[in-house]
Design an enzyme around this catalytic site. Structure first.
Site, PDB file in Angstrom:
ATOM      1  N   CYS A 112      84.494  31.829  41.776  1.00 18.21           N
ATOM      2  CA  CYS A 112      84.699  30.373  41.774  1.00 18.21           C
ATOM      3  C   CYS A 112      85.709  29.917  40.714  1.00 18.21           C
ATOM      4  CB  CYS A 112      83.373  29.651  41.575  1.00 18.21           C
ATOM      5  SG  CYS A 112      82.208  30.004  42.892  1.00 18.21           S
ATOM      6  N   HIS A 245      84.879  22.319  39.123  1.00 16.79           N
ATOM      7  CA  HIS A 245      84.427  23.143  40.244  1.00 16.79           C
ATOM      8  C   HIS A 245      83.218  22.442  40.865  1.00 16.79           C
ATOM      9  CE1 HIS A 245      83.046  26.312  42.706  1.00 16.79           C
ATOM     10  NE2 HIS A 245      82.048  26.677  41.924  1.00 16.79           N
ATOM     11  N   ASN A 275      80.167  23.909  47.960  1.00 20.65           N
ATOM     12  CA  ASN A 275      80.872  24.795  47.033  1.00 20.65           C
ATOM     13  C   ASN A 275      81.837  25.681  47.840  1.00 20.65           C
ATOM     14  OD1 ASN A 275      81.676  26.773  45.242  1.00 20.65           O
ATOM     15  ND2 ASN A 275      79.628  27.131  44.400  1.00 20.65           N
TER      16      ASN A 275
HETATM   17  O1  UT7 Z   1      79.783  28.462  42.078  1.00 21.09           O
HETATM   18  C1  UT7 Z   1      79.184  29.300  41.132  1.00 21.09           C
HETATM   19  C2  UT7 Z   1      78.225  28.564  40.374  1.00 21.09           C
HETATM   20  N1  UT7 Z   1      77.028  28.327  41.162  1.00 21.09           N
HETATM   21  C3  UT7 Z   1      76.216  27.447  40.723  1.00 21.09           C
HETATM   22  O2  UT7 Z   1      76.534  26.848  39.734  1.00 21.09           O
HETATM   23  C4  UT7 Z   1      74.891  27.255  41.388  1.00 21.09           C
HETATM   24  C5  UT7 Z   1      73.924  26.927  40.306  1.00 21.09           C
HETATM   25  N2  UT7 Z   1      72.568  26.714  40.746  1.00 21.09           N
HETATM   26  C6  UT7 Z   1      72.168  25.644  41.451  1.00 21.09           C
HETATM   27  O3  UT7 Z   1      72.944  24.842  41.887  1.00 21.09           O
HETATM   28  C7  UT7 Z   1      70.691  25.414  41.605  1.00 21.09           C
HETATM   29  O4  UT7 Z   1      69.984  26.308  40.758  1.00 21.09           O
HETATM   30  C8  UT7 Z   1      70.148  25.574  43.053  1.00 21.09           C
HETATM   31  C9  UT7 Z   1      70.621  24.397  43.879  1.00 21.09           C
HETATM   32  C10 UT7 Z   1      70.646  26.879  43.631  1.00 21.09           C
HETATM   33  C11 UT7 Z   1      68.629  25.571  43.046  1.00 21.09           C
HETATM   34  O5  UT7 Z   1      68.120  24.407  42.433  1.00 21.09           O
HETATM   35  P1  UT7 Z   1      66.969  24.517  41.330  1.00 21.09           P
HETATM   36  O6  UT7 Z   1      66.605  23.155  40.970  1.00 21.09           O
HETATM   37  O7  UT7 Z   1      67.490  25.415  40.242  1.00 21.09           O
HETATM   38  O8  UT7 Z   1      65.778  25.169  42.141  1.00 21.09           O
HETATM   39  P2  UT7 Z   1      65.043  26.568  41.926  1.00 21.09           P
HETATM   40  O9  UT7 Z   1      65.967  27.710  42.228  1.00 21.09           O
HETATM   41  O10 UT7 Z   1      64.378  26.559  40.587  1.00 21.09           O
HETATM   42  O11 UT7 Z   1      63.939  26.487  43.068  1.00 21.09           O
HETATM   43  C12 UT7 Z   1      62.953  25.463  43.067  1.00 21.09           C
HETATM   44  C13 UT7 Z   1      62.157  25.587  44.348  1.00 21.09           C
HETATM   45  C14 UT7 Z   1      61.692  27.004  44.655  1.00 21.09           C
HETATM   46  O12 UT7 Z   1      60.392  26.922  45.205  1.00 21.09           O
HETATM   47  P3  UT7 Z   1      59.101  27.195  44.319  1.00 21.09           P
HETATM   48  O13 UT7 Z   1      59.258  28.607  43.827  1.00 21.09           O
HETATM   49  O14 UT7 Z   1      59.126  26.175  43.234  1.00 21.09           O
HETATM   50  O15 UT7 Z   1      57.982  27.021  45.301  1.00 21.09           O
HETATM   51  C15 UT7 Z   1      62.650  27.487  45.706  1.00 21.09           C
HETATM   52  O16 UT7 Z   1      62.085  28.469  46.543  1.00 21.09           O
HETATM   53  O17 UT7 Z   1      62.964  25.196  45.473  1.00 21.09           O
HETATM   54  C16 UT7 Z   1      62.898  26.226  46.481  1.00 21.09           C
HETATM   55  N3  UT7 Z   1      64.137  26.230  47.225  1.00 21.09           N
HETATM   56  C17 UT7 Z   1      64.355  25.459  48.315  1.00 21.09           C
HETATM   57  N4  UT7 Z   1      63.564  24.562  48.940  1.00 21.09           N
HETATM   58  C18 UT7 Z   1      64.090  23.931  50.018  1.00 21.09           C
HETATM   59  C19 UT7 Z   1      65.261  26.950  46.975  1.00 21.09           C
HETATM   60  N5  UT7 Z   1      66.204  26.665  47.902  1.00 21.09           N
HETATM   61  C20 UT7 Z   1      65.672  25.742  48.731  1.00 21.09           C
HETATM   62  C21 UT7 Z   1      66.139  25.045  49.858  1.00 21.09           C
HETATM   63  N6  UT7 Z   1      65.326  24.165  50.454  1.00 21.09           N
HETATM   64  N7  UT7 Z   1      67.388  25.225  50.343  1.00 21.09           N
END
Ligand code: UT7
Length: 318
Positions: A112, A245, A275
């Site tokens: 990225c 980004h 993204n």
């Molecule tokens: O380009 C390179 C750089 N990339 C990035 O910067 C990406 C950085 N990360 C992010 O943008 C975020 O961490 C995400 C959007 C990927 C995830 O958001 P988060 O607030 O960090 O959520 P999390 O990974 O802590 O997950 C929270 C919950 C989990 O469920 P439990 O374990 O709490 O029951 C996940 O399984 O959300 C769940 N989850 C979803 N639920 C519905 C993860 N993906 C999804 C989804 N829909 N698509």
């Protein structure tokens, strides 16, 4: 000698995929995706449409914007992690599509952060007299390396391309003022693709520990912006526009808060592009140039963060 942006362009494939459509593929919802990322929709390349096709279209628009043709160009640099083929470089494929049989073309791979790395390298080449006019392209078809059963990653990415024409201009006014890039391979397992020619002889799928990447992204982006501004002897408060980004609206907001930026200074296209990896910065910048926000003479900070980890910033006077 400095490199000055003479033209900018971008291209998005026609097909728009909404969050609602995502929720028919994996267990997710429009509200979860919007609340956690700010993403509403993304563009997806058509079957038979490759990274080089997207990059070529963006380059064509950038050349037109610059009032130049491919005859005027002596270097093509393409930032991509989704090349058409393992080799040759996608840049050489675009070179051929542009009808160029002169000059040189090569790819850069910094995920990225690829466009910022590309600007770092292209700017250095131009300053050293190694190129007179270059097209720097960020082009990706991340839809091809997503695991469409993994809701933690497949909702986040889209396809697209952006390009700038950089020209060598004598003098010390304007253009690219400073570029600063960083990497730390200790974190490579947090965001990677689980296949490749040497290790698996497959293309592989994107894997990410999203919440850990998130924390590093906010801290490292804020720091690299401060470092880049300091090296350019510019106050962060003097910068007119920030073109980040486009990974997640919450990352944009958190960085803006740390640096005390006004929300209206931060160009955000994540809602409609998602993204697009190396394409995201030039795509967002093109939107803000073409809608009249970024004007000639404005001080603009570009930044990105991605797999590796790699990260970096570029300060320019547009
Ligand atoms: O380009 C390179 C750089 N990339 C990035 O910067 C990406 C950085 N990360 C992010 O943008 C975020 O961490 C995400 C959007 C990927 C995830 O958001 P988060 O607030 O960090 O959520 P999390 O990974 O802590 O997950 C929270 C919950 C989990 O469920 P439990 O374990 O709490 O029951 C996940 O399984 O959300 C769940 N989850 C979803 N639920 C519905 C993860 N993906 C999804 C989804 N829909 N698509």
């Amino acid at each position: 000698m400095r490199s000055v942006i003479k033209g900018i362009g971008s291209y998005l494939p026609d097909r728009v995929m909404t969050n609602q459509e995502m929720s028919e593929l994996v267990e997710t919802s429009d509200s979860w995706i919007q609340e956690r990322t700010g993403i509403c929709e993304r563009h997806i390349a058509a079957e038979g449409q490759y990274t080089s096709d997207l990059g070529y279209e963006a380059a064509r628009v950038a050349l037109e914007h610059a009032g130049l043709t491919s005859k005027d160009i002596d270097l093509i640099v393409v930032a991509t992690s989704t090349p058409d083929l393992t080799f040759p470089a996608t840049a050489t494929i675009i070179q051929e599509k542009l009808g160029m049989h002169h000059g040189a073309a090569f790819d850069i791979q910094a995920v990225c952060s690829g466009f910022i790395y590309g600007m770092h390298v292209t700017n250095a080449l131009i300053r050293a007299g190694g190129a007179k006019r270059a097209i720097l392209i960020g082009a990706e078809t991340f839809s091809r390396i997503l695991d469409w059963t993994d809701r933690g990653t497949c909702v986040l990415f889209g396809d697209g391309a952006g390009a700038v024409v950089l020209e060598a201009v004598e003098g010390d006014e304007g253009g690219v003022l400073k570029t600063f890039v960083r990497s730390d391979g200790a974190h490579r397992d947090m965001l990677y693709v689980d296949g490749g020619p040497s290790r698996t002889q497959t293309v592989g799928h994107l894997r990410m520990l999203g919440n850990q990447v998130f924390k590093h992204a906010v801290t490292d982006i804020a720091q690299v912006i401060r470092d880049c501004a300091e090296q350019a002897e510019v106050e962060v408060s003097d910068i007119d526009w920030f073109v980040p980004h486009q990974a997640n609206q919450r990352i944009l907001n958190a960085v803006a808060k740390r640096l005390k930026l006004r929300p209206e200074q931060v160009i955000s296209t994540v809602a409609h592009h998602a993204n697009t990896s190396a394409a995201s910065v030039p795509l967002a910048m093109d939107v803000a140039v073409k809608d009249g926000r970024i004007k000639k003479g404005d001080l603009v900070m570009l930044e990105a963060f991605g797999g590796g980890f790699t990260w970096g910033a570029a300060l320019l006077r547009y």
